[in-house]
Design a protein around this motif. Structure first.
Motif, PDB file in Angstrom:
ATOM      1  N   ALA A 149       0.834  -1.218   0.000  1.00 35.47           N
ATOM      2  CA  ALA A 149       0.000   0.000   0.000  1.00 35.47           C
ATOM      3  C   ALA A 149       0.864   1.261   0.000  1.00 35.47           C
ATOM      4  O   ALA A 149       0.430   2.323  -0.421  1.00 35.47           O
ATOM      5  CB  ALA A 149      -0.936  -0.022   1.217  1.00 35.47           C
ATOM      6  N   MET A 150       2.107   1.139   0.476  1.00 34.92           N
ATOM      7  CA  MET A 150       3.030   2.300   0.446  1.00 34.92           C
ATOM      8  C   MET A 150       3.718   2.408  -0.912  1.00 34.92           C
ATOM      9  O   MET A 150       4.579   3.253  -1.103  1.00 34.92           O
ATOM     10  CB  MET A 150       4.145   2.096   1.488  1.00 34.92           C
ATOM     11  CG  MET A 150       3.745   2.287   2.909  1.00 34.92           C
ATOM     12  SD  MET A 150       5.247   2.013   3.919  1.00 34.92           S
ATOM     13  CE  MET A 150       4.519   1.256   5.329  1.00 34.92           C
ATOM     14  N   GLY A 151       3.422   1.476  -1.807  1.00 33.94           N
ATOM     15  CA  GLY A 151       4.050   1.494  -3.137  1.00 33.94           C
ATOM     16  C   GLY A 151       5.397   0.791  -3.155  1.00 33.94           C
ATOM     17  O   GLY A 151       6.166   0.944  -4.105  1.00 33.94           O
ATOM     18  N   LEU A 152       5.708   0.025  -2.096  1.00 37.73           N
ATOM     19  CA  LEU A 152       6.998  -0.686  -2.049  1.00 37.73           C
ATOM     20  C   LEU A 152       6.836  -2.117  -2.555  1.00 37.73           C
ATOM     21  O   LEU A 152       5.720  -2.642  -2.599  1.00 37.73           O
ATOM     22  CB  LEU A 152       7.537  -0.717  -0.612  1.00 37.73           C
ATOM     23  CG  LEU A 152       7.715   0.636   0.084  1.00 37.73           C
ATOM     24  CD1 LEU A 152       8.267   0.442   1.478  1.00 37.73           C
ATOM     25  CD2 LEU A 152       8.648   1.538  -0.722  1.00 37.73           C
ATOM     26  N   ARG A 153       7.969  -2.760  -2.891  1.00 36.82           N
ATOM     27  CA  ARG A 153       7.945  -4.132  -3.425  1.00 36.82           C
ATOM     28  C   ARG A 153       8.706  -5.077  -2.497  1.00 36.82           C
ATOM     29  O   ARG A 153       9.681  -4.690  -1.870  1.00 36.82           O
ATOM     30  CB  ARG A 153       8.645  -4.169  -4.787  1.00 36.82           C
ATOM     31  CG  ARG A 153       7.806  -3.719  -5.963  1.00 36.82           C
ATOM     32  CD  ARG A 153       8.530  -3.963  -7.303  1.00 36.82           C
ATOM     33  NE  ARG A 153       9.930  -3.554  -7.311  1.00 36.82           N
ATOM     34  CZ  ARG A 153      10.965  -4.395  -7.329  1.00 36.82           C
ATOM     35  NH1 ARG A 153      10.792  -5.703  -7.313  1.00 36.82           N
ATOM     36  NH2 ARG A 153      12.209  -3.936  -7.356  1.00 36.82           N
ATOM     37  N   MET A 154       8.261  -6.338  -2.478  1.00 41.99           N
ATOM     38  CA  MET A 154       8.994  -7.369  -1.740  1.00 41.99           C
ATOM     39  C   MET A 154      10.062  -7.955  -2.678  1.00 41.99           C
ATOM     40  O   MET A 154       9.836  -8.053  -3.889  1.00 41.99           O
ATOM     41  CB  MET A 154       8.035  -8.480  -1.287  1.00 41.99           C
ATOM     42  CG  MET A 154       6.937  -8.025  -0.344  1.00 41.99           C
ATOM     43  SD  MET A 154       7.545  -7.589   1.299  1.00 41.99           S
ATOM     44  CE  MET A 154       7.911  -9.215   1.968  1.00 41.99           C
ATOM     45  N   HIS A 155      11.181  -8.403  -2.096  1.00 43.01           N
ATOM     46  CA  HIS A 155      12.282  -8.933  -2.922  1.00 43.01           C
ATOM     47  C   HIS A 155      11.983 -10.341  -3.440  1.00 43.01           C
ATOM     48  O   HIS A 155      12.400 -10.708  -4.542  1.00 43.01           O
ATOM     49  CB  HIS A 155      13.567  -8.942  -2.073  1.00 43.01           C
ATOM     50  CG  HIS A 155      14.740  -9.598  -2.729  1.00 43.01           C
ATOM     51  ND1 HIS A 155      15.301  -9.111  -3.884  1.00 43.01           N
ATOM     52  CD2 HIS A 155      15.439 -10.716  -2.412  1.00 43.01           C
ATOM     53  CE1 HIS A 155      16.304  -9.900  -4.238  1.00 43.01           C
ATOM     54  NE2 HIS A 155      16.408 -10.881  -3.368  1.00 43.01           N
ATOM     55  N   VAL A 156      11.266 -11.153  -2.633  1.00 43.21           N
ATOM     56  CA  VAL A 156      11.062 -12.575  -2.966  1.00 43.21           C
ATOM     57  C   VAL A 156       9.633 -12.778  -3.488  1.00 43.21           C
ATOM     58  O   VAL A 156       8.691 -12.201  -2.939  1.00 43.21           O
ATOM     59  CB  VAL A 156      11.302 -13.439  -1.690  1.00 43.21           C
ATOM     60  CG1 VAL A 156      11.002 -14.907  -1.944  1.00 43.21           C
ATOM     61  CG2 VAL A 156      12.730 -13.260  -1.181  1.00 43.21           C
ATOM     62  N   PRO A 157       9.445 -13.611  -4.533  1.00 44.44           N
ATOM     63  CA  PRO A 157       8.089 -13.885  -5.021  1.00 44.44           C
ATOM     64  C   PRO A 157       7.219 -14.472  -3.897  1.00 44.44           C
ATOM     65  O   PRO A 157       7.717 -15.197  -3.025  1.00 44.44           O
ATOM     66  CB  PRO A 157       8.291 -14.928  -6.121  1.00 44.44           C
ATOM     67  CG  PRO A 157       9.749 -14.919  -6.444  1.00 44.44           C
ATOM     68  CD  PRO A 157      10.478 -14.336  -5.281  1.00 44.44           C
ATOM     69  N   GLU A 158       5.923 -14.154  -3.969  1.00 36.59           N
ATOM     70  CA  GLU A 158       4.997 -14.455  -2.869  1.00 36.59           C
ATOM     71  C   GLU A 158       5.098 -15.894  -2.342  1.00 36.59           C
ATOM     72  O   GLU A 158       5.148 -16.147  -1.137  1.00 36.59           O
ATOM     73  CB  GLU A 158       3.564 -14.178  -3.363  1.00 36.59           C
ATOM     74  CG  GLU A 158       2.557 -14.254  -2.260  1.00 36.59           C
ATOM     75  CD  GLU A 158       1.168 -13.835  -2.739  1.00 36.59           C
ATOM     76  OE1 GLU A 158       1.047 -13.263  -3.844  1.00 36.59           O
ATOM     77  OE2 GLU A 158       0.217 -14.109  -1.975  1.00 36.59           O
ATOM     78  N   GLU A 159       5.149 -16.862  -3.270  1.00 35.19           N
ATOM     79  CA  GLU A 159       5.073 -18.267  -2.839  1.00 35.19           C
ATOM     80  C   GLU A 159       6.351 -18.760  -2.155  1.00 35.19           C
ATOM     81  O   GLU A 159       6.367 -19.848  -1.585  1.00 35.19           O
ATOM     82  CB  GLU A 159       4.684 -19.176  -4.026  1.00 35.19           C
ATOM     83  CG  GLU A 159       5.640 -19.209  -5.204  1.00 35.19           C
ATOM     84  CD  GLU A 159       5.518 -18.009  -6.175  1.00 35.19           C
ATOM     85  OE1 GLU A 159       4.929 -16.961  -5.809  1.00 35.19           O
ATOM     86  OE2 GLU A 159       6.058 -18.113  -7.289  1.00 35.19           O
ATOM     87  N   HIS A 160       7.417 -17.955  -2.186  1.00 35.05           N
ATOM     88  CA  HIS A 160       8.675 -18.416  -1.575  1.00 35.05           C
ATOM     89  C   HIS A 160       9.128 -17.540  -0.411  1.00 35.05           C
ATOM     90  O   HIS A 160      10.308 -17.544  -0.049  1.00 35.05           O
ATOM     91  CB  HIS A 160       9.787 -18.479  -2.630  1.00 35.05           C
ATOM     92  CG  HIS A 160       9.488 -19.430  -3.746  1.00 35.05           C
ATOM     93  ND1 HIS A 160       9.243 -20.772  -3.530  1.00 35.05           N
ATOM     94  CD2 HIS A 160       9.358 -19.230  -5.078  1.00 35.05           C
ATOM     95  CE1 HIS A 160       8.983 -21.351  -4.685  1.00 35.05           C
ATOM     96  NE2 HIS A 160       9.037 -20.440  -5.638  1.00 35.05           N
ATOM     97  N   ARG A 161       8.182 -16.766   0.157  1.00 37.85           N
ATOM     98  CA  ARG A 161       8.601 -15.865   1.238  1.00 37.85           C
ATOM     99  C   ARG A 161       8.597 -16.563   2.592  1.00 37.85           C
ATOM    100  O   ARG A 161       7.738 -17.396   2.860  1.00 37.85           O
ATOM    101  CB  ARG A 161       7.644 -14.669   1.316  1.00 37.85           C
ATOM    102  CG  ARG A 161       7.807 -13.742   0.144  1.00 37.85           C
ATOM    103  CD  ARG A 161       6.801 -12.602   0.193  1.00 37.85           C
ATOM    104  NE  ARG A 161       6.798 -11.929  -1.109  1.00 37.85           N
ATOM    105  CZ  ARG A 161       5.762 -11.276  -1.615  1.00 37.85           C
ATOM    106  NH1 ARG A 161       4.630 -11.193  -0.936  1.00 37.85           N
ATOM    107  NH2 ARG A 161       5.859 -10.704  -2.797  1.00 37.85           N
TER     108      ARG A 161
END
Ligand SMILES: Cc1ncc(COP(=O)(O)O)c(C=O)c1O
Length: 382
Positions: free
Chosen positions: A302-314
């Motif tokens: 919601a802050m416009g930031l991204r996660m480094h790892v794809p969802e299924e491997h977090r």
């Protein structure tokens, strides 16, 4: 009796104020927040390391570790030392000079495993991936089929990247090839499912200071019946006397003869931490962490930031958030520490300056704490 000097010149101890650690919210990759009951356990009077009371405490810890690891067939025990001590024990006991060890490399801790194994004389072969990536079953089968190692090692929850490696894929391929599997569960135990028996792990080590909400100092381990047979069949002596698992197991669970002076207070602490987990229920605890992880990711996106790892491997308990363009991550971390007293970590190696590493574990894994963190983090980014 000579009176204690009350001036600093005669009594140097007066130069040192009483310990008053700052109040921190430990949202880093570990150590994580310690449960108040664990602090109380640490303050209990110690008994001797051969006292029947302490032998009982060690027995309780071994028993309470079984559901945490997810093993009924395996043996659990505790090595005195931090997570790296467990890593060293796993390597020293299951590798002999010349043993072929296959490492699934994708982060800092698989590199540490490699380094330790080489020092113990292993012939290490590695499959390489970028930091943050994980391996599929096909890749595991191809690598193990090609190299035919005696031992395979992987990091379940890679703290340097935030990626969770599925163990089933690796264990099935390793067992088909007759190899033993070592899994680093330092960041997963207590926070995300390890499922030792179901996954097919043979040797696992962890730590106390992450998913178990306890201070650092001990390394819980689990070994499968296959691993025990392996140890019994070993012909050369384990090069590390201190980490010889047969000797430690004999002290903790068989003859109770002296091996080393176990850190009594840390065993009290670990027993209490495991009781807290047992009272909550390990599955409910995993679910609480999963729920808070989802809320965390929603807030970050919601802050416009991204996660480094794809969802299924977090990893549910340890988030790697990409540092947005133009933001000085070290400054953000410093302000978080100086102002609300929140500790988070940065990336290192190839991820230096590129990610924040944010742990949401144990007592901090509640909706209110996640919202508190997100609010403070947003302020520091703006
Ligand atoms: C995945 C992993 N393995 C091993 C270790 C080493 O543990 P310790 O620092 O407790 O020695 C760590 C520490 O963070 C870790 O995250």
């Amino acid at each position: 009796m000579t009176p204690i000097a009350q001036n600093k010149q005669e009594n140097p101890a007066l130069h040192f104020p009483a310990l008053q650690p700052p109040r921190r919210y430990l949202f880093g990759p570990g150590p994580s927040m310690v449960h108040p009951r664990v602090y109380e356990a640490l303050a209990k009077p110690i008994v001797g390391h051969l006292d029947p009371y302490f032998i009982q405490v060690m027995g309780d810890v071994q028993q309470l570790l079984k559901p945490a690891f997810g093993t009924s067939d395996g043996v659990t025990l505790v090595v005195s030392g931090t997570g790296s001590a467990g890593m060293e024990a796993a390597v020293a006991n299951f590798v002999e000079p010349g043993t072929k060890l296959a490492v699934f490399a994708n982060g800092y801790f698989s590199d540490r495993l490699t380094e330790m194994a080489r020092r113990h004389g292993a012939n290490v072969v590695r499959l390489e991936k970028l930091w943050g990536e994980t391996y599929t079953e096909d890749e595991a089968r191809e690598f193990i089929g090609r190299e035919k190692p005696k031992v395979v090692a992987y990091v379940h929850a890679e703290t340097s990247t935030g990626a969770l490696q599925s163990g089933q894929a690796i264990c099935a391929a390793a067992h088909d090839a007759g190899a033993l599997v070592i899994a680093d569960c330092v960041t997963s135990l207590g926070g995300v499912p390890v499922q030792f028996d179901q996954t097919g792990i043979d040797v696992s080590y962890s730590c106390t200071q992450k998913g178990l909400s306890c201070p650092p100092g001990l390394s819980p381990m689990a070994m499968s019946p296959r691993a025990l047979d392996w140890l019994r069949a070993r012909t050369s002596p384990v090069r590390s006397w201190y980490f010889d698992l047969k000797l430690i197991h004999d002290y903790a669970a068989v003859s109770h003869r002296y091996h080393h002076t176990a850190p009594i207070s840390m065993f009290y602490a670990l027993r209490e931490a495991l009781l807290v987990i047992a009272e909550e229920g390990i599955e409910k605890r995993w679910e609480r962490h999963r729920h808070c992880h989802k809320l965390f990711v929603q807030g970050i996106e919601a802050m416009g930031l991204r996660m480094h790892v794809p969802e299924e491997h977090r990893i549910a308990t340890l988030n790697t958030v990409c540092v947005p363009e133009g933001v000085d991550e070290a400054k953000v971390r410093k302000r978080l520490l100086d102002e609300p007293g929140i500790e988070i970590a940065g990336g290192f190696g190839p991820l230096a300056g590129k990610v924040f590493r944010i742990g949401v574990m144990g007592p901090l894994a509640t909706e209110d704490n996640v919202q508190f963190f997100l609010k403070e983090f947003k302020k520091m980014l703006s």
